[in-house]
Each structure stands twice: as structure tokens, then as C-alpha cells.
Design a protein around this motif. Structure first.
Motif, PDB file in Angstrom:
ATOM      1  N   LEU A 156       1.206  -0.943   0.032  1.00 31.25           N
ATOM      2  CA  LEU A 156      -0.223  -0.624  -0.076  1.00 31.25           C
ATOM      3  C   LEU A 156       0.618   1.326   0.290  1.00 31.25           C
ATOM      4  O   LEU A 156       2.163   1.286   1.006  1.00 31.25           O
ATOM      5  CB  LEU A 156      -0.818  -0.236   1.646  1.00 31.25           C
ATOM      6  CG  LEU A 156      -2.278  -1.003   0.976  1.00 31.25           C
ATOM      7  CD1 LEU A 156      -2.670  -0.607   2.132  1.00 31.25           C
ATOM      8  CD2 LEU A 156      -3.209  -0.180   0.235  1.00 31.25           C
TER       9      LEU A 156
ATOM     10  N   GLY B  13      -2.752   4.368  -2.207  1.00 29.58           N
ATOM     11  CA  GLY B  13      -3.554   3.102  -2.376  1.00 29.58           C
ATOM     12  C   GLY B  13      -2.960   1.679  -2.903  1.00 29.58           C
ATOM     13  O   GLY B  13      -1.698   2.040  -2.636  1.00 29.58           O
ATOM     14  N   PRO B  14      -3.896   0.491  -3.284  1.00 27.00           N
ATOM     15  CA  PRO B  14      -2.809  -0.532  -3.421  1.00 27.00           C
ATOM     16  C   PRO B  14      -2.024  -0.422  -4.642  1.00 27.00           C
ATOM     17  O   PRO B  14      -2.076   0.370  -5.630  1.00 27.00           O
ATOM     18  CB  PRO B  14      -3.610  -1.649  -4.163  1.00 27.00           C
ATOM     19  CG  PRO B  14      -5.487  -1.293  -3.461  1.00 27.00           C
ATOM     20  CD  PRO B  14      -4.923   0.556  -3.501  1.00 27.00           C
TER      21      PRO B  14
ATOM     22  N   GLU C 153       0.443  -6.195   1.999  1.00 23.17           N
ATOM     23  CA  GLU C 153      -0.812  -6.520   2.573  1.00 23.17           C
ATOM     24  C   GLU C 153      -0.701  -7.735   2.007  1.00 23.17           C
ATOM     25  O   GLU C 153       0.275  -8.728   1.155  1.00 23.17           O
ATOM     26  CB  GLU C 153      -1.177  -5.826   0.682  1.00 23.17           C
ATOM     27  CG  GLU C 153      -2.402  -4.297   1.112  1.00 23.17           C
ATOM     28  CD  GLU C 153      -3.236  -4.198   0.296  1.00 23.17           C
ATOM     29  OE1 GLU C 153      -4.142  -4.438   0.530  1.00 23.17           O
ATOM     30  OE2 GLU C 153      -3.384  -4.284  -1.317  1.00 23.17           O
TER      31      GLU C 153
END
Lengths: 64, 534
Positions: free
Chosen positions: B439, B443-444, B488
Motif C-alpha cells: 500500500l 492505495g494498492p 498487503e
């Protein structure tokens, strides 16, 4: 009888070495080589019960 | 719909009217390798001139299977995501004997990677996307189409080239000449360099057909299907792939005694395709009949002339190791040549391009030769063994492992190379980094896209990474004064462990691992990777 893989990452190298061993032989010579290989491998396995199972397994796959 | 082969513009080069100053790098050949090479150098601030005797992308789909590692390199070059979006993603291969599936393999069984095991994408799209990306560097990449190199000479510290264009001839000088001129390399021929290896006698027919109905039937996921002795092509082998735009690649083994001129005609090809797809309407997009060779140069580096891609090595296509091997070449060469030209490394560093990629191409040739040997038995006894392997495979797992329809492209390990500092870690020195989801502030994201392009320290543990000039830093699950990201789903920790510090080369290969963040050891390993101990 189900025969699992024991060669692992060496499978391709073994197969190629086997083909190389036959390189340049005519069919009669290759059959003789195969016979010698069977006898040599049998001696290496050295266990009659195991060998009988393997003989039966190979025979079962005969397409005739 | 057929691909639109729009010509690239030709402009008369300045050298026609006045001598040009010596260039740092001239790249001969604007195929995938030459174009990617120019982009890699440009991203490191190195200017190049790219010469090509043609002015369109390659005709026909040619190289279609692009492996995960190649896509990760394309990611670093700024084109990976575009290729992924257009390409057909696949990871499963199925081998059939007659009509029965005997073995299936999954090339990427785990989640948590930005790029799949493979995409299929026609070479003309790959070249188009690379050519368009190259135009992002107008000051660093000078693309010259319809510029044919007719001669060259190595003068020790530079190379001269004779070039012919539609408007006449001119000469160029360059510090380095990168021969990216393909399997039939004119550079190699001029230098009379032996290109040794094995030629296979079998002819193969390669056909691209466009059709609305998938020949994979109700199977909704594109895969790689390979048949030994299929009912539709008796006694031979066949291979099926899906490409974008509803184009399917069909490879058919034809045997050694066929006439390529006769086979590459619609009258011969259409019945063969109908035998596979039935009465479904299709359009022939491209076809070619050829034999394969596995061969390479003994050396890829000849002083100021360096061979990259197919000019240095060719393989049979079973295993997708041609184009993918070439992309790994330039990935290996780009940062080294940049370091030499920027004075950060001695010219001897280029010798490790030779050793590392000669090693890689030897592995590719070994694998593709073995596959081609299995698929095309040279004698009755080889055919006998092959057929018995296929028969045994129905019942016995060991025999499935012997079936060889191509061992698909994997990056080789460079652990033996002197640039790596030996060490032990979950991702050991000599291997390319493993991708993992992270992340970032937006965001991702992916570790891969953060960690390539420069020397980089990486850890998923608690260690504070020291500030060393020229070395980037990435901390996972840390908050420090350098780029830090959250892992993640725990993939980074699983793949890298939490007790190691990794030093990555600019090409994303681990070159050293550390238990403690000792700046002296890190600098020594970085200098070693730049050739200080050669």
C-alpha cells in the motif's frame, strides 16, 4: 500401482542422457541396449518384490 | 480485423549534410530488443541513435508469449501495464495425447503478483508500444528508420558505421555499437563470428487465424494447449494459443520431408485449419513455414560491439525463450553500460554482461533443445520412448514429468556471477526480486514498481536502512525518513522474511543480503556489483 515422480528437476536431463546413449545405434543395437539397461536397473533396485510389481505395472500399460 | 502496419516516418539524418559528433551509443535494429534497449538507456540519461533498415513493425505475430519476468522489465521501462491491458493473460498449459489430456501445469499458482505467468501479445503490438514509449524521450532517443548499416569498424575506443538511406550514404561514430539486428544479424556476418548449435530438420507451420468462436470450446480461460498425435493432425504435434483481437496461433509439426513453398499456401493450410476448428468461419491472418535452430555466439561482447537478443542466440520457440531471453539481455546490459558511460564503473563491468547472459542463453538453449528433441524424435527408438512416456503418463505421475512440450521461460539464477556477494536468504543473491502487493499513499501498489531502476536497499524487518549516496531505500511496515509502504496480506514478509536486508541491483536482481544494516558492508557489496573486485 501408481508410480510417483522421483527424478524431480533432473527428469529432462535424464531423458536426454538416455536418448544420447542410443545415439547412432541401429534398432537391433538399441533393443539390445534397452535389455542391458533393464537388467542393470533391476540389479540396482535389488528387491524382487519391488521388481515383480514394476514388471506387472509395465505389462499393464502394454497397448495390444 | 487485420493489424494496420502504419509506416514510421523517415527524416533525412543530419549526417547526410555534415559530420555528426560522436554518439555514445548506436543501436542497430529497432525490433523489441533495440527499442527496449534505447528506452532503458534513456531512463538512465544515456542518449542513443537507433538505426533500422525497415520502417514498419514486424510483419506477422512472431514472438507472442511474454513471460512474467519480461513484463516486470517492461514495467520498469514504462510499458508493462499497457502490454498487460492489451495482452491475453494465461498461466495453465495442457498436454494432450490423441484426444486425452495427460498433463496440465499451472505456471503461477500463487496470488500477489502484479504480472501473470504469461501474456500473449503479437510482436507488432510490442514493437508499436515500445516505439511509442521511445518517443517520450525526444532528446535521448534518435529513431532513424530506413537507415541501413552497410559496414562497421571497431577502432578500439569507438566504432564507425557506414549507413545508407533513401537520400544517400553517411557515416557515424559511436562509443558503443549494440547489435540488436536479430537472428540473421548482418553485424555477426560481417564480423565472421561462428554461430554454433543444432538445426532441427522438422518443418513447422505457424498460422494465425482470426475467428469469433474460440477453438478452446466452452473453456472460458485462454491456455496453452499442446497435442501429441492429435486426431486432426495424425502422427504429428500441434500447439494452440490465443492472442488479442480474436486471433489464434496454431503451430503444426509437418515433418522433415515437406516443401515449405507448397505448405505455406492457402490451398494447403485451409484444410489443415478446418480439421481443427471445423466449419466455423475464420480469416487467415499470417502464416509461415520454418525450421528451428538452437545456436549462440561464444561471446556476446566484442570490445565496442555488443550483441543483444537474437543476434547473440537463437532458440526453438517451444518454451518462449527467444524474445524473453533477449529482453533479459538488455535488462542486464542497460545499467552496466550506463554505469560505464557515466564513469561509475570500469569497462570490465561489461564483461559480466557477457558471462551472465552467455550463462542465461545456454540454459535457454538447453531447455528448448530438449523440448524440441522430445517433440521431434530423430530415430525409431526415440519415437518408441516418446510414445511409451505418453502411454505411461495416463496412469503414472512420473511419466507426466517426462513429457516435454516446452519448459516455459524462467529467469536464470546469477548466483555464480562474481558481481553477487554470496549469502543466504529467502530470495538469495542472483535471483530477480519477487513481487508482492503493498500500500502506498495512493492505495494498492506493487513492490516491483518501486524497487527497480537503481541500487535499492529493501527490508521487511525493523532495521533502519542507512543513507548511502546512490542507493535508494524501501522499508516495508516501517515509518522512517525514506519511502516506506505497508505490506498487503503479508506477502512481502512471507517472501523476504523479516530478518534480512536486501541490496538490489538496478535490474532488480538481489546482489547481497545482510543481517544488520552495516554501511561499510553495503557499500562494499554495491561496489562489487559495479565490478570493483573484477
Amino acid at each position: 500401482m501408481i508410480l510417483d515422480d522421483k527424478l524431480g528437476r533432473d527428469a529432462d536431463a535424464f531423458y536426454n542422457a538416455l536418448m544420447d546413449t542410443h545415439e547412432g545405434l541401429d534398432e537391433t543395437e538399441s533393443h539390445a541396449l534397452n535389455a542391458r539397461l533393464v537388467l542393470i536397473f533391476a540389479n540396482e533396485i535389488g528387491d524382487l518384490d519391488r521388481l515383480k510389481t514394476l514388471l506387472t505395472t509395465a505389462r499393464q500399460n502394454t497397448t495390444s | 480485423m487485420a493489424y494496420d502496419y502504419a509506416p514510421f516516418p523517415y527524416t533525412p539524418p543530419p549526417g547526410l549534410t555534415q559530420p555528426e559528433p560522436r554518439h555514445r551509443v548506436v543501436i542497430v535494429g529497432a525490433g523489441p530488443i533495440g527499442l527496449a534497449m534505447a528506452i532503458d538507456l534513456a531512463q538512465q540519461g544515456i542518449a542513443s541513435v537507433v538505426l533500422d533498415d525497415n520502417n514498419v513493425v514486424s510483419v506477422g505475430s512472431r514472438a507472442i508469449c511474454w513471460a512474467k519476468r519480461t513484463l516486470e522489465i517492461f514495467d520498469r521501462l514504462g510499458v508493462g501495464e499497457r502490454m498487460l491491458a492489451k495482452g491475453v493473460t494465461w498461466k495453465v498449459g495442457r498436454n494432450f495425447h490423441h484426444n486425452e489430456q495427460v498433463y496440465a501445469f499451472d505456471l503461477l499458482p500463487e496470488p500477489g503478483h502484479k504480472y501473470p505467468a504469461f501474456i500473449n501479445l503479437q510482436q507488432y503490438y510490442v514493437e508499436q508500444y515500445l516505439a511509442e514509449r521511445a518517443q517520450d524521450f525526444p532528446d535521448l532517443i534518435d529513431l532513424r528508420f530506413l537507415n541501413k548499416v552497410t559496414d562497421h569498424a571497431d577502432h578500439g575506443d569507438h566504432v564507425t558505421l557506414d549507413i545508407t538511406t533513401p537520400d544517400g550514404n553517411y557515416t557515424l561514430e559511436a562509443d558503443y555499437y549494440l547489435a540488436c539486428d536479430g537472428a540473421g544479424s548482418a553485424t555477426r556476418t560481417r564480423m565472421d563470428l561462428p554461430f554454433k548449435g543444432q538445426t532441427f530438420e522438422e518443418h513447422f507451420l505457424i498460422v494465425d487465424v482470426e475467428m469469433e468462436t474460440s477453438p478452446f470450446g466452452n473453456h472460458d480461460t485462454p491456455e496453452r494447449w499442446f497435442w501429441f498425435n492429435p486426431p486432426f493432425h495424425n502422427g504429428q504435434s500441434a500447439l494452440l494459443h490465443k492472442q488479442p483481437d480474436n486471433i489464434y496461433r496454431i503451430d503444426l509439426q509437418l515433418g522433415p520431408d515437406t516443401d515449405p513453398q507448397i505448405e505455406a499456401t492457402e490451398a494447403k493450410v485451409i484444410p489443415r485449419i478446418k480439421a481443427i476448428v471445423g466449419d466455423t468461419p475464420f480469416r487467415l491472418d499470417w502464416m509461415s513455414v520454418y525450421k528451428f535452430r538452437c545456436a549462440k555466439l561464444d561471446r556476446f561482447v566484442h570490445n565496442r560491439v555488443i550483441f543483444v537478443g537474437d543476434s547473440a542466440h537463437v532458440v526453438s520457440p517451444f518454451g518462449a525463450r527467444g524474445g524473453n531471453g533477449g529482453i533479459q539481455d538488455l535488462d542486464n546490459l542497460g545499467w552496466k553500460l550506463a554505469a560505464v558511460l557515466q564513469g561509475k564503473a570500469a569497462q570490465s563491468l561489461l564483461e559480466t554482461y557477457n558471462t551472465e547472459r552467455v550463462h542465461g542463453s545456454a540454459e535457454n538453449i538447453l531447455n528448448s533443445s530438449r523440448a524440441t528433441n522430445f517433440m521431434t524424435p530423430k530415430s525409431p527408438i526415440e519415437a518408441l520412448f516418446r510414445d511409451q512416456v505418453l502411454d505411461l503418463a495416463a496412469d503414472h505421475p512420473f511419466a507426466r514429468k517426462l513429457i516435454n512440450s516446452g519448459r516455459l521461460s524462467q529467469p536464470c539464477t546469477l548466483a555464480e556471477s562474481p558481481l553477487q556477494t554470496p549469502g543466504d536468504a529467502p530470495v538469495p543473491p542472483g535471483t530477480p526480486l519477487l513481487d508482492a502487493p503493498i500500500l502506498d499513499a495512493q492505495g494498492p501498489a506493487w513492490l516491483l514498481s518501486k524497487a527497480q531502476g537503481s541500487f535499492t536497499l529493501l527490508t521487511a524487518g525493523p532495521a533502519y536502512l542507512p543513507d548511502i549516496a546512490g542507493i535508494a531505500r524501501i522499508g516495508i511496515n516501517q515509518s522512517n525518513d525514506y519511502p516506506c509502504y505497508r505490506s498487503e496480506d503479508g506477502h512481502v514478509e512471507t517472501r523476504y522474511g523479516t530478518d534480512k536486508i536486501y541490496l538490489l541491483r538496478p535490474d532488480g536482481h538481489v546482489c547481497a543480503v545482510f543481517d544488520t544494516p552495516d554501511p561499510t558492508a553495503i557499500i562494499a557489496a554495491r561496489d562489487r556489483a559495479l565490478g570493483a573486485t573484477l
